[in-house]
Motif scaffolding. Structure first.
Motif, PDB file in Angstrom:
ATOM      1  N   LEU A  29       0.823  -1.215   0.000  1.00  6.89           N
ATOM      2  CA  LEU A  29       0.000   0.000   0.000  1.00  6.89           C
ATOM      3  C   LEU A  29       0.852   1.259   0.000  1.00  6.89           C
ATOM      4  O   LEU A  29       0.555   2.220  -0.707  1.00  6.89           O
ATOM      5  CB  LEU A  29      -0.950  -0.002   1.204  1.00  6.89           C
ATOM      6  N   ALA A  30       1.908   1.257   0.804  1.00  9.96           N
ATOM      7  CA  ALA A  30       2.800   2.420   0.843  1.00  9.96           C
ATOM      8  C   ALA A  30       3.448   2.656  -0.517  1.00  9.96           C
ATOM      9  O   ALA A  30       3.564   3.797  -0.964  1.00  9.96           O
ATOM     10  CB  ALA A  30       3.864   2.245   1.928  1.00  9.96           C
ATOM     11  N   ALA A  31       3.854   1.583  -1.178  1.00 13.07           N
ATOM     12  CA  ALA A  31       4.456   1.721  -2.508  1.00 13.07           C
ATOM     13  C   ALA A  31       3.441   2.302  -3.492  1.00 13.07           C
ATOM     14  O   ALA A  31       3.773   3.202  -4.272  1.00 13.07           O
ATOM     15  CB  ALA A  31       4.967   0.369  -3.003  1.00 13.07           C
ATOM     16  N   VAL A  32       2.224   1.806  -3.451  1.00 16.32           N
ATOM     17  CA  VAL A  32       1.181   2.296  -4.352  1.00 16.32           C
ATOM     18  C   VAL A  32       0.881   3.765  -4.070  1.00 16.32           C
ATOM     19  O   VAL A  32       0.794   4.579  -4.989  1.00 16.32           O
ATOM     20  CB  VAL A  32      -0.104   1.437  -4.225  1.00 16.32           C
ATOM     21  N   ILE A  33       0.737   4.124  -2.804  1.00 15.26           N
ATOM     22  CA  ILE A  33       0.336   5.487  -2.436  1.00 15.26           C
ATOM     23  C   ILE A  33       1.477   6.489  -2.595  1.00 15.26           C
ATOM     24  O   ILE A  33       1.312   7.530  -3.226  1.00 15.26           O
ATOM     25  CB  ILE A  33      -0.203   5.511  -0.995  1.00 15.26           C
ATOM     26  N   PHE A  34       2.633   6.180  -2.018  1.00 16.57           N
ATOM     27  CA  PHE A  34       3.708   7.169  -1.946  1.00 16.57           C
ATOM     28  C   PHE A  34       4.706   7.122  -3.092  1.00 16.57           C
ATOM     29  O   PHE A  34       5.281   8.145  -3.451  1.00 16.57           O
ATOM     30  CB  PHE A  34       4.455   7.047  -0.617  1.00 16.57           C
ATOM     31  N   LEU A  35       4.937   5.952  -3.644  1.00 22.91           N
ATOM     32  CA  LEU A  35       5.931   5.849  -4.718  1.00 22.91           C
ATOM     33  C   LEU A  35       5.305   5.897  -6.103  1.00 22.91           C
ATOM     34  O   LEU A  35       5.878   6.462  -7.014  1.00 22.91           O
ATOM     35  CB  LEU A  35       6.744   4.552  -4.565  1.00 22.91           C
ATOM     36  N   ALA A  36       4.126   5.289  -6.252  1.00 19.79           N
ATOM     37  CA  ALA A  36       3.519   5.176  -7.584  1.00 19.79           C
ATOM     38  C   ALA A  36       2.297   6.066  -7.763  1.00 19.79           C
ATOM     39  O   ALA A  36       1.611   5.961  -8.772  1.00 19.79           O
ATOM     40  CB  ALA A  36       3.150   3.726  -7.860  1.00 19.79           C
ATOM     41  N   LYS A  37       2.031   6.909  -6.778  1.00 25.61           N
ATOM     42  CA  LYS A  37       0.905   7.855  -6.885  1.00 25.61           C
ATOM     43  C   LYS A  37      -0.389   7.156  -7.300  1.00 25.61           C
ATOM     44  O   LYS A  37      -1.051   7.567  -8.244  1.00 25.61           O
ATOM     45  CB  LYS A  37       1.237   8.992  -7.843  1.00 25.61           C
ATOM     46  N   MET A  38      -0.706   6.061  -6.606  1.00 24.11           N
ATOM     47  CA  MET A  38      -1.950   5.294  -6.761  1.00 24.11           C
ATOM     48  C   MET A  38      -1.979   4.394  -7.999  1.00 24.11           C
ATOM     49  O   MET A  38      -3.038   3.933  -8.384  1.00 24.11           O
ATOM     50  CB  MET A  38      -3.182   6.212  -6.732  1.00 24.11           C
ATOM     51  N   ASN A  39      -0.849   4.115  -8.592  1.00 22.66           N
ATOM     52  CA  ASN A  39      -0.795   3.221  -9.752  1.00 22.66           C
ATOM     53  C   ASN A  39      -0.542   1.793  -9.266  1.00 22.66           C
ATOM     54  O   ASN A  39       0.583   1.284  -9.302  1.00 22.66           O
ATOM     55  CB  ASN A  39       0.286   3.678 -10.730  1.00 22.66           C
TER      56      ASN A  39
END
Length: 155
Positions: A29-39
């Protein structure tokens, strides 16, 4: 599955799997939210590209699922290592906050300096901001949850 030795903590595969699910989900979830901007798809296609190369970005949901499975396998591996070590090294449970912080940094180091360079992911120039964000995510989403939940008597 329980293995127990006198004066040592017990080891439970069920506990390892539950901690893996929690830490792996937090990290994903952190990767999706903070690194990939919800991608969501992009994160897990990127992870799949470690073993499948650039074709992972054109393979659709199949590649996302492969990346998701690989992500949880990696989370399981790090969880298994830590929980097993905690049965042998009492300090890991006694000082779980410091242990969790250090373990998150160790995970960052192993992933970025050993594992990722051995994959099909192309090398990119080092970026301090991205490295710091990745390290913070691994401390708070992998290291601390694994160390805290391992230290708990029940989960």
């Amino acid at each position: 599955m329980m293995m127990e030795k006198s004066n040592q903590a017990s080891f439970s595969l069920r506990k390892v799997l539950l901690i893996t699910l929690i830490a792996g989900t937090l990290d994903g979830l952190a990767a999706v939210i903070f690194l990939a901007k919800m991608n969501f798809n992009g994160v897990f296609q990127y992870i799949a590209s470690a073993i499948l190369g650039s074709t992972a970005f054109t393979g659709g949901i199949k590649m996302v699922l492969i990346g998701l499975a690989l992500h949880y396998f990696i989370a399981f591996s790090f969880t298994l290592f830590y929980t097993f070590a905690a049965t042998k090294i009492a300090l890991l449970k006694q000082h779980f906050i410091l242990s969790g912080i250090l373990y998150g940094l160790l995970v960052w180091t192993v992933m970025n300096l050993i594992i990722v360079p051995l994959t099909k992911i192309p090398a990119v120039p080092f970026q301090y901001e991205k490295a710091i964000l990745n390290a913070i995510i691994l401390v708070f989403c992998i290291g601390l949850p694994i160390s805290y939940l391992t230290a708990r008597k029940t989960i």
